[in-house]
Motif scaffolding. Structure first.
Motif, PDB file in Angstrom:
ATOM      1  N   ALA A  56       0.838  -1.206   0.000  1.00 54.91           N
ATOM      2  CA  ALA A  56       0.000   0.000   0.000  1.00 54.91           C
ATOM      3  C   ALA A  56       0.869   1.251   0.000  1.00 54.91           C
ATOM      4  O   ALA A  56       0.624   2.202  -0.753  1.00 54.91           O
ATOM      5  N   ASN A  59       2.755   1.462  -3.453  1.00 50.93           N
ATOM      6  CA  ASN A  59       1.878   1.887  -4.541  1.00 50.93           C
ATOM      7  C   ASN A  59       1.659   3.391  -4.511  1.00 50.93           C
ATOM      8  O   ASN A  59       1.707   4.058  -5.553  1.00 50.93           O
ATOM      9  N   GLU A  60       1.444   3.954  -3.340  1.00 56.29           N
ATOM     10  CA  GLU A  60       1.259   5.399  -3.244  1.00 56.29           C
ATOM     11  C   GLU A  60       2.561   6.131  -3.540  1.00 56.29           C
ATOM     12  O   GLU A  60       2.561   7.172  -4.215  1.00 56.29           O
ATOM     13  N   LYS A  63       3.009   6.266  -7.235  1.00 58.45           N
ATOM     14  CA  LYS A  63       2.093   7.246  -7.827  1.00 58.45           C
ATOM     15  C   LYS A  63       2.604   8.666  -7.629  1.00 58.45           C
ATOM     16  O   LYS A  63       2.540   9.494  -8.549  1.00 58.45           O
ATOM     17  N   LEU A  64       3.076   8.975  -6.435  1.00 64.78           N
ATOM     18  CA  LEU A  64       3.560  10.328  -6.152  1.00 64.78           C
ATOM     19  C   LEU A  64       4.743  10.695  -7.046  1.00 64.78           C
ATOM     20  O   LEU A  64       4.839  11.823  -7.529  1.00 64.78           O
ATOM     21  N   TYR A 115      -9.176  10.761   5.360  1.00 70.70           N
ATOM     22  CA  TYR A 115      -8.578   9.502   4.928  1.00 70.70           C
ATOM     23  C   TYR A 115      -9.498   8.725   3.994  1.00 70.70           C
ATOM     24  O   TYR A 115      -9.022   8.028   3.095  1.00 70.70           O
ATOM     25  N   LEU A 118      -8.917  10.337   0.660  1.00 68.85           N
ATOM     26  CA  LEU A 118      -7.629   9.888   0.140  1.00 68.85           C
ATOM     27  C   LEU A 118      -7.723   8.459  -0.377  1.00 68.85           C
ATOM     28  O   LEU A 118      -7.167   8.136  -1.429  1.00 68.85           O
ATOM     29  N   ALA A 119      -8.419   7.605   0.346  1.00 69.82           N
ATOM     30  CA  ALA A 119      -8.553   6.205  -0.067  1.00 69.82           C
ATOM     31  C   ALA A 119      -9.256   6.094  -1.412  1.00 69.82           C
ATOM     32  O   ALA A 119      -8.908   5.245  -2.232  1.00 69.82           O
ATOM     33  N   GLU A 121      -9.059   8.300  -3.802  1.00 67.64           N
ATOM     34  CA  GLU A 121      -8.049   8.681  -4.790  1.00 67.64           C
ATOM     35  C   GLU A 121      -7.047   7.550  -5.002  1.00 67.64           C
ATOM     36  O   GLU A 121      -6.551   7.346  -6.103  1.00 67.64           O
ATOM     37  N   GLN A 122      -6.740   6.845  -3.945  1.00 68.34           N
ATOM     38  CA  GLN A 122      -5.710   5.811  -3.995  1.00 68.34           C
ATOM     39  C   GLN A 122      -6.252   4.464  -4.455  1.00 68.34           C
ATOM     40  O   GLN A 122      -5.488   3.533  -4.665  1.00 68.34           O
ATOM     41  N   GLU A 124      -7.428   3.442  -7.207  1.00 75.05           N
ATOM     42  CA  GLU A 124      -7.163   3.019  -8.574  1.00 75.05           C
ATOM     43  C   GLU A 124      -5.728   2.521  -8.688  1.00 75.05           C
ATOM     44  O   GLU A 124      -4.782   3.301  -8.725  1.00 75.05           O
ATOM     45  N   PRO A 125      -5.552   1.205  -8.721  1.00 77.26           N
ATOM     46  CA  PRO A 125      -4.183   0.690  -8.809  1.00 77.26           C
ATOM     47  C   PRO A 125      -3.571   0.997 -10.171  1.00 77.26           C
ATOM     48  O   PRO A 125      -4.279   1.084 -11.171  1.00 77.26           O
TER      49      PRO A 125
END
Length: 171
Positions: A56, A59-60, A63-64, A115, A118-119, A121-122, A124-125
């Motif tokens: 997790a 993955n973030e 993305k960043l 949160y 945020l979840a 937004e997050q 989409e893998p």
């Protein structure tokens, strides 16, 4: 075990559906008796616990970097100089419990909606694309050239061993 297993004391004990609960308990006791820190699940799950949590975060982080929000060094610093410092001796639930005068409930009342957003937004893998991996690799090789990786691994292992020893002295 978690890598490097000769230093990091965490071990995951995962029973099969047919595993006798007494075997799980004896294994947990054995691991504790030799200085390991056992955790367990009620059943086998893909990736177990540590890899899922690490995934997790990774993955973030990917993305960043991919979105140009920050650099690989910024991500590493966010963990080393931020989350990792407190997470080296308290976990995420104790962290949020202590970050609000009203404990977990107060933290969740105050930041739960953030949160949740945020979840979403997050959720989409993304594939770790070849260009992205190359860019992350490029940034890392600027910091640690490939020929220095083995030395850096030994440095990491020494630091981890010192941290584990320090934590055991404190407890």
């Amino acid at each position: 075990p978690i890598n490097p297993p000769h230093i990091i004391p965490l071990v995951e004990i995962i029973p099969a559906p047919w595993t006798d609960p007494d075997v799980v308990n004896r294994t947990r006791d054995l691991m504790s008796s030799i200085g390991q820190s056992p955790i367990g699940t009620t059943r086998e799950i893909n990736g177990f616990v540590v890899n899922r949590l690490q995934g997790a975060l990774l993955n973030e982080a990917f993305k960043l970097v991919e979105d140009g929000v920050c650099t690989v060094a910024d991500i590493d610093s966010a963990i080393c100089d931020g989350l990792g410092l407190r997470w080296s001796f308290i976990g995420p639930f104790e962290t949020i419990d202590l970050n609000s005068p009203a404990g977990v409930k107060g933290y969740c009342d105050m930041l739960g909606p953030l949160y949740f957003e945020l979840a979403k937004e997050q959720a989409e893998p993304r594939i770790w694309s070849e260009p992205l991996v190359k860019e992350i690799e490029r940034q890392r090789r600027e910091k640690t050239p490939e020929k220095q990786l083995a030395d850096r691994q030994q440095w990491r292992d020494r630091r981890l061993a010192q941290l584990v020893a320090h934590k055991r002295q404190q407890d």
